[in-house]
Design an enzyme around this catalytic site. Structure first.
Site, PDB file in Angstrom:
ATOM      1  N   GLU A 501       0.831  -1.209   0.000  1.00 18.46           N
ATOM      2  CA  GLU A 501       0.000   0.000   0.000  1.00 18.46           C
ATOM      3  C   GLU A 501       0.871   1.267   0.000  1.00 18.46           C
ATOM      4  O   GLU A 501       0.508   2.279  -0.589  1.00 18.46           O
ATOM      5  CB  GLU A 501      -0.931  -0.016   1.224  1.00 18.46           C
ATOM      6  CG  GLU A 501      -1.835   1.182   1.379  1.00 18.46           C
ATOM      7  CD  GLU A 501      -2.901   1.304   0.272  1.00 18.46           C
ATOM      8  OE1 GLU A 501      -3.005   0.413  -0.583  1.00 18.46           O
ATOM      9  OE2 GLU A 501      -3.623   2.324   0.280  1.00 18.46           O
ATOM     10  N   THR A 612     -11.303   8.482 -13.020  1.00 20.44           N
ATOM     11  CA  THR A 612     -10.348   7.900 -12.078  1.00 20.44           C
ATOM     12  C   THR A 612     -10.742   6.492 -11.650  1.00 20.44           C
ATOM     13  O   THR A 612      -9.980   5.800 -10.983  1.00 20.44           O
ATOM     14  CB  THR A 612     -10.133   8.828 -10.858  1.00 20.44           C
ATOM     15  OG1 THR A 612      -8.951   8.422 -10.176  1.00 20.44           O
ATOM     16  CG2 THR A 612     -11.332   8.800  -9.922  1.00 20.44           C
TER      17      THR A 612
HETATM   18  C1  DMJ Z   1     -10.296   3.821  -7.118  1.00 18.59           C
HETATM   19  O1  DMJ Z   1     -11.563   3.902  -6.572  1.00 18.59           O
HETATM   20  C2  DMJ Z   1      -9.941   5.069  -7.859  1.00 18.59           C
HETATM   21  O2  DMJ Z   1      -8.881   4.818  -8.699  1.00 18.59           O
HETATM   22  C3  DMJ Z   1      -9.573   6.197  -6.948  1.00 18.59           C
HETATM   23  O3  DMJ Z   1      -9.144   7.336  -7.657  1.00 18.59           O
HETATM   24  C4  DMJ Z   1      -8.488   5.777  -6.011  1.00 18.59           C
HETATM   25  N1  DMJ Z   1      -8.738   4.543  -5.367  1.00 18.59           N
HETATM   26  C5  DMJ Z   1      -9.334   3.431  -6.038  1.00 18.59           C
HETATM   27  C6  DMJ Z   1      -8.400   2.367  -6.517  1.00 18.59           C
HETATM   28  O4  DMJ Z   1      -7.286   2.157  -5.800  1.00 18.59           O
END
Ligand code: DMJ
Length: 637
Positions: A501, A612
């Site tokens: 992580e 994202t």
């Molecule tokens: C996802 O939900 C998206 O990429 C977000 O921007 C960050 N975290 C998670 C994946 O790790």
């Protein structure tokens, strides 16, 4: 009213003349009203009508106008003023809102083709149905989004020539493997957790969680586009049917504005743009409306949590001094611009533009954007800067806003490259072993830690390289490659060949986690995301090989009897599973792997940006869309 007597005119004579005038005026105004009213009965194409009843008068209503929340109505009714309501921090938004109804009259089911061999047939059936669906819509709402024209403005077919399959047999085998992983993950979700948000693969049940405000089926909405591009049409049709019949947006729980936006709104928008199914669009807009009350703050910066039923919003308890989080309020732009595009309702874009305006104007320490901002005062709350968690996707959305606007959003461009300059000057570091990494910044002091989340930045810097200053382009591409290499190192330096992580670059550490609490891997996509972008940008085969290493590691350590699970320690030989198949594994990790082993014309970067959560959103080619509108109107006249 009091009449003064005029000299030389008797009172009765004056009264007579006045009443004659009054009758004449009454007649005249009646005539004008009749003529104006008649305009409404003229066909849309008549020029007079367009002169007198301009576009702004037939725009849809904005949210906040009480009962005007029906999506179908939203597409037709005249604009009413937006009633913005000030909300005391944490205090309830009390306006009641009636449930929306989606436009089911135009809905049709796609033919359920068999996955592999029937794919072309399924798609062409789908396409012709899609045309009928969108035609029906065009007739019904001539002023709203025209799906067929949108398709005409794409430079390439969304799914590429041969659904993205490559000429290289080894790459195709790898692609098939990823598709099998998706089917396995999906089948188990369907079997044990259908309608819940995520699958718990060890205990074989579903998980609802508390991020989505009572909304269900996060894994379904997150999977729609992945299933569709992989040609898993039976599975896609099941997902589609569930969304159509069972995705209930009238929930009444506390939701993360950010998560609902990137997963649900993003997932629905992409499903619409790929398939043309009207109910996806209607649901996206309806859900977008439910998020709007979160913006009712003194600054327009939304709070992080919203009750989807009452509209009450507040800040996360853990966020210092009631602040909003940069990566949350800064990760709405792409979806909200598309909501305006699809609904013809300016309110969504207005909301994100005012966030943009504030961020552009506010003073930034060393040009950096801290992670916490007060939605009340509009000031930074503390100076913690990170390209990983809390900050990450804000930067991503700046460059993607520019790209998604067909490179017209100069403000986003300027903000992105200035931010990148500040990041390079203050955060980018080189380890003693020669690895480039992004440190975090705490009021001027560097924390030599890089989160897995920050590994998306290889891809981000890569896709932005070409639009940087000419003398910087190669440099940005090199920087993107270096960051991606470092993130790959964080995978190869673990026993499982999956990355932790967070990894550190101090006390002798080089891209390894030094704390027990940082050793987990929850099926995150960011490293693979950067491989995918770097492959598309450079075609260096190492990125495909690195992606394949990740596939093998996922299979070995995360695949369990009934799905995929995160693991608690990437350095442990015997895996300890966390019993959670995250929805982003389906929407992002497996999608990016599939794209990595596909031809570049499957969701071409010339036409699409990924939100994202890896949901593809099309580049908005305003001039193309508008030209065609003008042409069509001229023809119809
Ligand atoms: C996802 O939900 C998206 O990429 C977000 O921007 C960050 N975290 C998670 C994946 O790790």
């Amino acid at each position: 009213m009091v009449f003064r007597k005029l000299p030389g005119v008797s009172a009765s004579g004056m009264g007579l003349r006045l009443s004659q005038k009054f009758v004449f005026l009454l007649f005249l105004s009646g005539l004008v009203t009749l003529c104006f009213g008649a305009l409404f009965f003229l066909p849309d194409s008549v020029r007079l009508k367009r002169i007198f009843l301009s576009k702004t008068e037939v725009q849809p209503v904005t949210v906040g106008s009480g009962s005007e929340n029906d999506v179908r109505e939203h597409l037709k009714r005249p604009k009413e003023p937006e009633h913005t309501r000030d909300m005391t921090p944490g205090k309830g938004e009390t306006k009641s809102r009636k449930p929306s109804v989606s436009n089911e009259a135009t809905e049709e089911r796609l033919a359920g083709g068999k996955a592999q061999e029937d794919l072309t047939v399924s798609r062409s059936k789908a396409d012709s149905l899609m045309e009928r669906v969108s035609d029906a819509h065009i007739d019904a709402n001539s002023d709203t989004f025209n799906f067929k024209k949108f398709q005409g403005c794409l430079l390439k077919p969304a799914l590429g020539r041969d659904s993205g399959s490559t000429a290289d047999p080894k790459t195709n085998d790898r692609r098939e493997k990823v598709k099998e992983m998706m089917k396995f993950a999906w089948d188990n979700y369907k079997r044990y957790a259908w309608g819940k948000n995520e699958l718990r693969p060890l205990t074989k049940n579903g998980h609802l969680g508390n991020m989505f405000g009572g909304l269900r089926g996060a894994s379904i909405v997150d999977s729609l586009d992945t299933l569709y591009i992989m040609g898993l049409m039976d599975e896609y049709n099941d997902a589609k049917e569930w969304v159509q019949t069972s995705l209930d947006l009238n929930s009444n729980g506390e939701a993360s504005l950010f998560e609902v936006n990137i997963r649900y709104v993003g997932g629905l928008l992409s499903a619409y743009y790929l398939t043309g199914e009207e109910f996806f669009r209607n649901k996206a807009v309806e859900l977008g409306e439910k998020l709007l009350p979160a913006f009712n703050t003194p600054t327009g910066i939304p709070r992080g949590v919203i009750n989807l039923g009452s509209g009450t919003s507040w800040s996360w308890g853990w966020a210092s001094a009631g602040s909003s989080i940069l990566a949350e309020f800064g990760t709405l732009h792409l979806e909200f611009v598309h909501l305006t595009e699809l609904s013809n309702n300016p309110v969504f874009k207005e909301k994100v533009m005012s966030i943009r305006k504030l961020l552009n104007k506010i003073e930034k320490p060393h040009g950096l954007y801290p992670n916490f901002l007060s939605p009340v005062s509009g000031n930074w709350v503390q100076h913690h800067v990170s390209i990983g968690g809390l900050g990450d996707s804000f930067y991503e959305y700046l460059i993607k806003s520019y790209l998604m606007s067909d490179k017209t959003d100069e403000e986003a461009k300027k903000m992105y490259y200035s931010a990148l300059e500040a990041i390079e000057a203050n955060l980018v570091q080189k380890s003693p072993g020669g690895l480039t990494y992004m440190a975090e910044w705490r009021g001027g002091i560097l924390d030599h830690k890089m989160g897995h989340l920050a590994c998306f930045s290889g891809g981000m810097i890569g896709i932005g390289a070409d639009d940087g200053a000419p003398e910087k382009r190669q440099h940005y591409l090199d920087l993107a490659a270096e960051i991606t290499h470092t993130c790959h190192e964080s995978y190869t330096r673990s026993t499982t060949r999956l990355g932790p992580e967070a990894f550190r670059f101090d006390s002798g550490a080089e891209a390894t986690a030094t704390r027990l609490s940082d050793r987990y891997y929850i099926l995150r996509p960011e490293v693979i995301e950067s491989y995918m972008y770097m492959w598309r940008l450079t075609h260096d085969p190492k990125y495909r090989d690195w992606g394949w290493e990740a596939v093998e590691a996922l299979e070995q350590h995360c695949r369990v009897e009934s799905g995929f699970s995160g693991i608690r320690d990437v350095y442990a030989l015997t895996a300890s599973h966390d019993n959670m198949q995250q929805s982003f594994f389906l929407s992002e990790t497996l999608k990016y792997l599939y794209l990595l082993f596909s031809d570049d014309d499957l969701l071409s970067l010339e036409d699409w940006v990924f939100n994202t959560e890896a949901h593809p959103l099309p580049i908005i080619r305003k001039s193309c869309l508008q030209d065609e509108v003008t042409e069509e109107k001229t023809v119809s006249e």
